[in-house]
Scaffold this motif. Structure first.
Motif, short mmCIF file in Angstrom:
data_model
loop_
_atom_site.label_atom_id
_atom_site.label_comp_id
_atom_site.label_asym_id
_atom_site.label_seq_id
_atom_site.Cartn_x
_atom_site.Cartn_y
_atom_site.Cartn_z
N ARG A 227 1.15 6.51 1.07
CA ARG A 227 1.99 6.80 1.29
C ARG A 227 1.65 8.74 2.81
N GLN B 16 3.93 1.98 -1.00
CA GLN B 16 4.46 2.20 -2.35
C GLN B 16 3.64 3.23 -3.66
N GLN B 17 2.43 3.34 -3.17
CA GLN B 17 1.43 4.21 -3.93
C GLN B 17 1.16 5.54 -3.28
N HIS C 121 -0.10 8.21 -2.87
CA HIS C 121 -1.44 8.96 -2.13
C HIS C 121 -1.71 8.17 -0.90
N GLU D 128 -10.77 9.27 -4.04
CA GLU D 128 -10.97 7.00 -3.64
C GLU D 128 -12.66 6.85 -3.64
N ASP E 236 0.93 -0.92 0.51
CA ASP E 236 -0.18 0.12 -0.63
C ASP E 236 0.55 1.32 0.17
#
Length: 431
Positions: A16, A11-12, A14, A104, A9
């Motif tokens: 982070r 690594q994304q 938004h 989201e 997660d």
């Protein structure tokens, strides 16, 4: 606040960023005490702390079926006034989390066709000044046929703004963002700004290629369209920046807040990040320009009794609360006290159209507070607030610079003698 994102997660970008913001929150609840919607509705989910929990749960559980239209409703009801950020002792950047959460939920819970049509219509109608002016004139002609909520927000045809001085003769030059709806709703605002700055030896360089600041698209979850408008404005301003303009003046605090955030929004854009940082540094609300000038050179014929409504984008986003009040007092205007001046009026960009009932309650509460001291005029610093408050048909509402320009003695300073014939042609109302 503890979070439960996986390494994948994080690594994304938004996720982070959401993780960073969430971890600063200590869920103390101080934010609820100053949240306008929590005060009206009394629902934890309609306050910042509750919305943070809703977004945390949604982002941590990408397959959670409990994320529904009800979740979106509580996020939609947020004004993005950022009062909670001013109150928060931990410095939670709530608006950044809200942008992520709204994007989201837009992906996971598609809106109904009528809701999508309304939002698309607002984006198309408001962001283009020429289109907005044409639609506004049409609405004024066929006013009885306009739906009630929009009719109340639609002012009569504005009076002529008066002539603008030729700004090119001054050594000091600044840009001004004309705005998208302000030229149609209140054309005198920027004209009055040009006249007052002219008296102080500052000229305004035109940049007609610059358009909407991007806030309308960005905050209606068309974030890529908003970024495209930001890049277009940077391209329009950049030659003037390279030529040495002193500042980019904003007379609408909502636009000013957005332009000051170009650096953050475009931070990951390899082609625009550096330019965006420069643009944000140059962006100044009008009060930031005038408060540093020799205002004793301005002679006022009279001093109207004013109540100042400080827009959320000025006091909470730009952190300039008290600046306009101080400047008006310095010029000699008597200011009436305003209770709960930190609370939102309910305009909040397109909020007064998408959430009309809540917006009307907030507007009426704000007007009660503003009118308690019996001012002659209510003044503000954002076209959205101005139009929203004026829509009640109570005390007149103007931009504060219009009142300053209106009561100025129509004289020119010796070093500006070339402007004498032009400024003396203007009547006492600035027309």
């Amino acid at each position: 606040m503890q979070t439960h994102f996986t390494e994948a997660d994080l690594q994304q970008p938004h996720i982070r960023e959401a993780d960073r913001v969430l971890r600063t929150c200590v869920h103390c609840g101080f934010c609820n005490a100053t949240c306008p919607t929590y005060q009206l509705l009394g629902d934890e989910r309609d306050g910042p702390r509750g919305r943070i929990y809703l977004m945390k749960q949604m982002l941590e559980n990408p397959d959670d079926d409990n994320v529904t239209e009800e979740t979106r409703l509580h996020l939609d009801r947020c004004l993005t006034c950022r009062n909670c950020e001013t109150t928060c002792p931990s410095g939670v950047e709530y608006h950044k989390l809200l942008d992520i959460g709204r994007a989201e939920i837009e992906r996971r819970v598609p809106r109904s066709a009528p809701d999508r049509a309304l939002r698309l219509g607002l984006r198309k109608a408001l962001v283009d000044p020429a289109r907005f002016k044409a639609l506004l004139k049409m609405g004024q002609v066929f006013r009885p046929l306009v739906p009630g909520n929009l009719r109340r927000k639609m002012p009569p045809a504005p009076e002529d703004a008066g002539r603008r001085p030729e700004g090119g003769r001054h050594a000091r030059q600044m840009l001004i963002l004309e705005g998208c709806v302000q030229p149609g709703l209140s054309p005198n605002t920027n004209a009055a700004t040009a006249r007052v700055l002219d008296r102080l030896g500052i000229g305004l360089t035109p940049a007609p290629e610059a358009g909407c600041c991007g806030a309308i698209d960005y905050h209606l979850n068309a974030q890529e369209a908003g970024r495209a408008r930001m890049r277009a404005n940077i391209d329009a301003w950049w030659p003037h920046v390279e030529a040495g303009v002193e500042a980019i003046v904003q007379t609408a605090s909502g636009c000013g807040a957005m332009v000051k955030e170009y650096a953050e929004v475009l931070a990951d854009d390899p082609d625009y990040a550096e330019k965006a940082e420069r643009i944000s540094a140059l962006a100044k609300d009008l009060v930031e320009i005038l408060r540093d000038e020799d205002l004793e050179r301005l002679t006022l014929r009279e001093h109207k009794r004013l109540a100042f409504h400080c827009p959320c984008t000025l006091q909470h986003a730009q952190k300039l609360g008290g600046s306009v009040d101080a400047l008006l007092a310095r010029l000699g205007f008597p200011l009436t006290p305003v209770q709960d001046a930190h609370l939102c009026c309910g305009s909040a960009g397109t909020y007064s159209v998408t959430q009309p009932e809540l917006a009307t309650q907030l507007r009426d509460n704000k007007l009660d507070a503003l009118e308690a001291g019996s001012p002659e005029v209510i003044v503000t610093a954002n076209i959205g607030c101005q139009t929203h408050l004026a829509g009640a048909g109570r005390t007149p509402v103007r931009h504060w610079i219009e009142i300053v320009d209106e009561v100025l003695e129509r004289t020119s300073f010796p070093e500006h003698s070339s402007a004498t014939s032009e400024t003396q042609e203007l009547d006492p109302e600035g027309e």
